[in-house]
Write a protein that holds these residues in place. Sequence first.
Motif, PDB file in Angstrom:
ATOM      1  N   GLU A 144       0.855  -1.175   0.000  1.00 15.25           N
ATOM      2  CA  GLU A 144       0.000   0.000   0.000  1.00 15.25           C
ATOM      3  C   GLU A 144       0.906   1.245   0.000  1.00 15.25           C
ATOM      4  OE1 GLU A 144      -3.232   0.271  -0.124  1.00 15.25           O
ATOM      5  OE2 GLU A 144      -3.788  -1.858   0.083  1.00 15.25           O
TER       6      GLU A 144
ATOM      7  N   ASP B 252      -3.708  -0.503  -7.831  1.00 15.31           N
ATOM      8  CA  ASP B 252      -3.869  -1.798  -7.171  1.00 15.31           C
ATOM      9  C   ASP B 252      -2.529  -2.244  -6.592  1.00 15.31           C
ATOM     10  OD1 ASP B 252      -2.322  -2.876  -9.310  1.00 15.31           O
ATOM     11  OD2 ASP B 252      -4.139  -3.093 -10.523  1.00 15.31           O
ATOM     12  N   THR B 253      -2.580  -3.273  -5.762  1.00  8.03           N
ATOM     13  CA  THR B 253      -1.361  -3.746  -5.098  1.00  8.03           C
ATOM     14  C   THR B 253      -0.370  -4.356  -6.087  1.00  8.03           C
ATOM     15  OG1 THR B 253      -2.467  -5.851  -4.599  1.00  8.03           O
ATOM     16  CG2 THR B 253      -2.525  -4.124  -2.899  1.00  8.03           C
ATOM     17  N   ARG B 254      -0.866  -4.860  -7.238  1.00  3.68           N
ATOM     18  CA  ARG B 254       0.049  -5.442  -8.235  1.00  3.68           C
ATOM     19  C   ARG B 254       0.986  -4.359  -8.771  1.00  3.68           C
ATOM     20  NH1 ARG B 254      -2.557  -8.395 -13.264  1.00  3.68           N
ATOM     21  NH2 ARG B 254      -3.440  -9.588 -11.534  1.00  3.68           N
TER      22      ARG B 254
END
Length: 557
Positions: A477, A515-517
């Motif tokens: 994050e 997004d986390t990717r």
Amino acid sequence: MARDRLIYLPLGGAGEIGMNAYVYGFGPEGKERLILVDLGIAFPDMDSTPGVDVILPDISWLRERAERLEAIFITHGHEDHLGGVGHLLPFLDAPVHARRFTANLARRKLTEKGQNPDAIRIAKPFPEMIAAGPFQVGFLPVSHSIPESSALVIDTPAGRVIHSGDFKIDRSPVVGEPFDADLWAEAAKPGVRALVCDSTNVFSKHEGRSEAEVAPNLKPLVASAKGMFVATTFASNVARLQSLAEAGKAAGRSICLMGRAMRRMTEAAVEEGLLKDFPRTVSPEDAASIPRENLMLIVTGSQGERRAASAQLARGKYFGIELAEGDTFLFSSKTIPGNEKDVARVMNDFSEMGVDVVTDDDGLYHVSGHANRPDLEIVQGIVDPQIVIPMHGEHRHLREHAKLADRLGRLGVVAPNGTMLDLAGNQPRVVDHVETGRTYLDGSILVGQFDGVIRDRVRIALNGHVVVAVMVDDDDEVLEDTWVDLRGLPELTRSGQALASLMEEHLAMQLGRIDTRTAGDDEKLEDMITKGIRKVAQDEIGKRPEVTVLITRLTAE
């Protein structure tokens, strides 16, 4: 059985003025024994090479074949022919041959670099020849704007080549040897396969002028000056230094040489017996206490170089000396193409001080050291070569010189840097193209032209630079405390808002949606941030800056 080749390969100096380096080779293809003629430098400018100290030829091709290099021959002591020796000789490990004055300068360079000055060997002039593998090489004296300049007579099993070096036809050069047509004719007697020739002044159609014509014009100019008299010229033009100093002495002025290169050249010329009865000089420290009407400075910086004495004086005090209204500053030199802005800046700075600036616009206070077109025609007539290969010039000079050779009934061949010619056989042939370029001395490090260092520096100078710092926690994050720092960009936009704050606000919205990717992939995260920063800058100030993204990843203890 394949025949031997006689190759000619310019690595620098053909297609440009400066950075001279020419390879000759003889033997079977790929096994030729090699010699190198000159190893010079060029000088940087702030527009294309900011921060660079010196530009050198890329000798990668020769370094890869260094075991086949028999020797290096230096035609004269100008930096664009000699200046690379201290930087590049360790990569070549070959003996360097030069005449006495040039050898003196070369040894000083090696000593300054902590290298062995014994690598420099003193050569006697033609007809004495030096053996170097399949070559026999002789130093053929020429007149130029520095003493003991030489063409090279290069004998090979495939015929004789004469490499002119820099030269002019001057029969009264004040210091150094006059042009000797009989000696040149003697060198041409066996027949000359190729004349590789200076092209600098091929567009000048009037006859060249002698250095001896300058001195009579200098004396009345110095004598008529009321305040301090300052002159700048090329430090290597020892004859001009002599004429200027004698003009100052005749006017009853104390002479001060100011600038390291000026003092080094004068010391070398005195050591080698080329300067005799040079007027006594005073140090810059002592000069500061001499009444200005009794003082003459001879200073470096005829091309407006920022660190040279001329530019230092134009900016204010230098060694306690300051120019003032009523003083005279003489440019006894020609402005080399590309240096016009720097020279004009110095001239204008002096003008604002009330200093009278004198230039050579009327042709009274300077003569060129290079052969004009009539000189080139005379030399071709003496040498009568089968082939003329122009060098030492931009491409337009090479092409015009080749046309001149054709009009005179000889074969002119244009061979810019990287063009390998085979001169053996009935006709010269292009047998290869070698990648050539530049090497930059950046501080104390040699940097390749394509290493990206100078390219990045230019981009930052043109576009500005933004540093972005982001932190990502162990859950991938992105934390909210994104930080932006500007360099070389305006702080406020057209609407008066803080540019850094707008960038930080944009990133906060952008990073809050990823997004986390993406957050977990440094490359993707950096690319997204860079595009976002550039979009804001383009929209707000019309620039696309260079961006550096610093990603810090936090891990739980």
